[in-house]
Design an enzyme around this catalytic site. Structure first.
Site, PDB file in Angstrom:
ATOM      1  N   ASP A   1       0.828  -1.217   0.000  1.00 31.55           N
ATOM      2  CA  ASP A   1       0.000   0.000   0.000  1.00 31.55           C
ATOM      3  C   ASP A   1       0.859   1.261   0.000  1.00 31.55           C
ATOM      4  OD1 ASP A   1      -2.367   1.387  -0.006  1.00 31.55           O
ATOM      5  OD2 ASP A   1      -2.645   1.301   2.170  1.00 31.55           O
ATOM      6  N   GLY A   2       0.309   2.307  -0.583  1.00 32.10           N
ATOM      7  CA  GLY A   2       0.971   3.620  -0.533  1.00 32.10           C
ATOM      8  C   GLY A   2       1.499   4.139  -1.864  1.00 32.10           C
TER       9      GLY A   2
ATOM     10  N   ARG B   1       0.031   7.753  -2.616  1.00 35.89           N
ATOM     11  CA  ARG B   1       0.615   8.790  -1.765  1.00 35.89           C
ATOM     12  C   ARG B   1       2.072   9.066  -2.146  1.00 35.89           C
ATOM     13  NH1 ARG B   1      -0.997   5.959   3.502  1.00 35.89           N
ATOM     14  NH2 ARG B   1      -1.743   4.434   1.977  1.00 35.89           N
TER      15      ARG B   1
ATOM     16  N   HIS C   1       2.214   3.475  -9.015  1.00 39.45           N
ATOM     17  CA  HIS C   1       2.032   2.050  -9.328  1.00 39.45           C
ATOM     18  C   HIS C   1       3.212   1.557 -10.163  1.00 39.45           C
ATOM     19  CE1 HIS C   1      -1.831   2.317  -7.556  1.00 39.45           C
ATOM     20  NE2 HIS C   1      -2.426   2.958  -8.544  1.00 39.45           N
TER      21      HIS C   1
ATOM     22  N   LEU D   1      10.275 -20.870  -4.769  1.00 43.78           N
ATOM     23  CA  LEU D   1       9.228 -20.030  -4.178  1.00 43.78           C
ATOM     24  C   LEU D   1       7.920 -20.108  -4.974  1.00 43.78           C
ATOM     25  CD1 LEU D   1       8.568 -17.553  -2.197  1.00 43.78           C
ATOM     26  CD2 LEU D   1       9.185 -16.115  -4.144  1.00 43.78           C
TER      27      LEU D   1
HETATM   28  C1  IPE Z   1      -5.395  -2.681  -0.038  1.00 46.21           C
HETATM   29  O1  IPE Z   1      -5.060  -1.364  -0.270  1.00 46.21           O
HETATM   30  C2  IPE Z   1      -5.479  -3.424  -1.339  1.00 46.21           C
HETATM   31  C3  IPE Z   1      -4.213  -3.651  -2.015  1.00 46.21           C
HETATM   32  C4  IPE Z   1      -3.026  -3.391  -1.526  1.00 46.21           C
HETATM   33  C5  IPE Z   1      -4.316  -4.250  -3.305  1.00 46.21           C
HETATM   34  P1  IPE Z   1      -6.177  -0.228  -0.388  1.00 46.21           P
HETATM   35  O2  IPE Z   1      -5.457   1.045  -0.596  1.00 46.21           O
HETATM   36  O3  IPE Z   1      -7.165  -0.597  -1.415  1.00 46.21           O
HETATM   37  O4  IPE Z   1      -6.872  -0.297   1.038  1.00 46.21           O
HETATM   38  P2  IPE Z   1      -7.638   0.823   1.850  1.00 46.21           P
HETATM   39  O5  IPE Z   1      -8.601   1.461   0.911  1.00 46.21           O
HETATM   40  O6  IPE Z   1      -6.612   1.808   2.320  1.00 46.21           O
HETATM   41  O7  IPE Z   1      -8.270   0.108   2.979  1.00 46.21           O
HETATM   42  C1  IPE Z   2      -1.571   0.260  -3.355  1.00 47.62           C
HETATM   43  O1  IPE Z   2      -1.374   1.631  -3.390  1.00 47.62           O
HETATM   44  C2  IPE Z   2      -1.862  -0.323  -4.724  1.00 47.62           C
HETATM   45  C3  IPE Z   2      -3.253  -0.752  -4.914  1.00 47.62           C
HETATM   46  C4  IPE Z   2      -4.185  -0.761  -4.008  1.00 47.62           C
HETATM   47  C5  IPE Z   2      -3.595  -1.254  -6.238  1.00 47.62           C
HETATM   48  P1  IPE Z   2      -2.577   2.660  -3.373  1.00 47.62           P
HETATM   49  O2  IPE Z   2      -2.973   2.934  -4.783  1.00 47.62           O
HETATM   50  O3  IPE Z   2      -3.667   2.178  -2.507  1.00 47.62           O
HETATM   51  O4  IPE Z   2      -1.880   3.936  -2.751  1.00 47.62           O
HETATM   52  P2  IPE Z   2      -2.490   4.919  -1.646  1.00 47.62           P
HETATM   53  O5  IPE Z   2      -2.932   4.070  -0.501  1.00 47.62           O
HETATM   54  O6  IPE Z   2      -3.617   5.625  -2.284  1.00 47.62           O
HETATM   55  O7  IPE Z   2      -1.362   5.804  -1.288  1.00 47.62           O
HETATM   56 MG    MG Z   3      -4.063   2.393  -0.541  1.00 45.79          MG
END
Ligand code: IPE
Ligand code: IPE
Ligand code: MG
Length: 257
Positions: A21-22, A25, A38, A132
């Protein structure tokens, strides 16, 4: 001593799962569009897979796209799907070289046909690899998976193949998409969020949880090793007392001597 050298190879988790995640941001912080995050995130995936393979882990599950992520802007979804196809295509040689078997969990039918085809091809090509097992969670959510399992059990009861009394947690687990895969011992989530976001709810019943503020595109092999080290310093009690665990460990050691 390097982090990797500090890891006890006899106490490796068999299965590590990661909520990556992140990305968005990370991109915003640099003044880029979310999609750039991404793209950069693919590099972190590569590093993490390599780190897991280097350590000799058996299973690595990566949460790449959730059922809820379908509600994101169309452009972002399309970019993610394209990125998936490209990444798999580009990484095929490396998967083969590192003896990695690719598999997926989630509702693959919901993906664009191009993504499905690329995934199928990659899964077939890597199916005999014995190192793996890399599990990509795509269009996955734990609620979806649990409901699907319930439907399957209900149908078996309806046609008389199964009696309700026969349903227990062992049987239930065989109806999940992770059948045959041991539960993750360690779950990592990046980006400083303390939530599970519908990931592997059944399977993480006794997983150790590790949260890091690092945004996914910045996640490195060292970060992965750090999480493993943290895991190795924890005592997993499974409902028992610390004294019981010490006794169990001592008995195990005696037996292997
Ligand atoms: C969780 O991240 C899903 C993936 C990493 C694929 P999200 O960004 O979708 O989750 P929330 O919305 O912060 O809960
Ligand atoms: C995780 O990063 C990737 C996916 C959920 C596909 P995010 O796209 O959720 O990035 P943030 O959380 O908005 O920063
Ligand atoms: Mg996210």
């Amino acid at each position: 001593m390097e982090l990797k050298e500090q890891i006890n190879r006899d106490k490796l988790p068999c299965h590590v799962a990661v909520i990556m995640d992140g990305n968005g941001r990370w991109a915003r912080k640099q003044g880029f569009a979310r999609v750039k995050g991404h793209e950069k995130g693919v590099g972190a995936v590569k590093a993490t897979v390599e780190a897991a393979a280097e350590l000799g882990l058996n299973y690595l599950t990566l949460y790449a796209f959730s059922t809820e992520n379908w509600k994101r802007p169309k452009y972002e979804i399309e970019s993610l799907m394209k990125l998936l196809v490209h990444a798999i295509h580009n990484e095929m040689a490396s998967l083969m070289e590192n003896n990695i078997r690719l598999t997926t969990i989630g509702d693959l039918n919901a993906l664009p046909s191009k993504s499905q085809k690329e995934l199928q091809r990659a899964m077939e090509t890597t199916s005999s690899n014995t190192g793996l097992t890399l599990i990509l969670a795509l269009s996955y959510s734990a609620h979806w998976e649990i409901v699907e399992a319930c439907k399957e059990l209900a149908e078996e009861v309806r046609i008389g193949k199964l009696a309700t009394e026969e349903i227990d947690s062992t049987l239930f687990a065989t109806k999940l998409s992770t059948v045959g895969i041991p539960d993750p011992e360690l779950l990592i989530r990046t980006s400083g969020e303390y939530r599970i976001s519908n990931f592997l709810l059944w399977q993480i019943a006794y997983s150790e949880l590790y949260f890091t503020p690092t945004l996914w595109p910045d996640f490195t092999k060292e970060d992965f090793f750090m999480a493993i080290l943290d895991f190795q310093n924890r005592e997993r009690r499974f409902g028992l007392t610390s004294e019981q665990i010490t006794l169990v460990e001592a008995t195990k050691k005696k037996r292997t001597k």
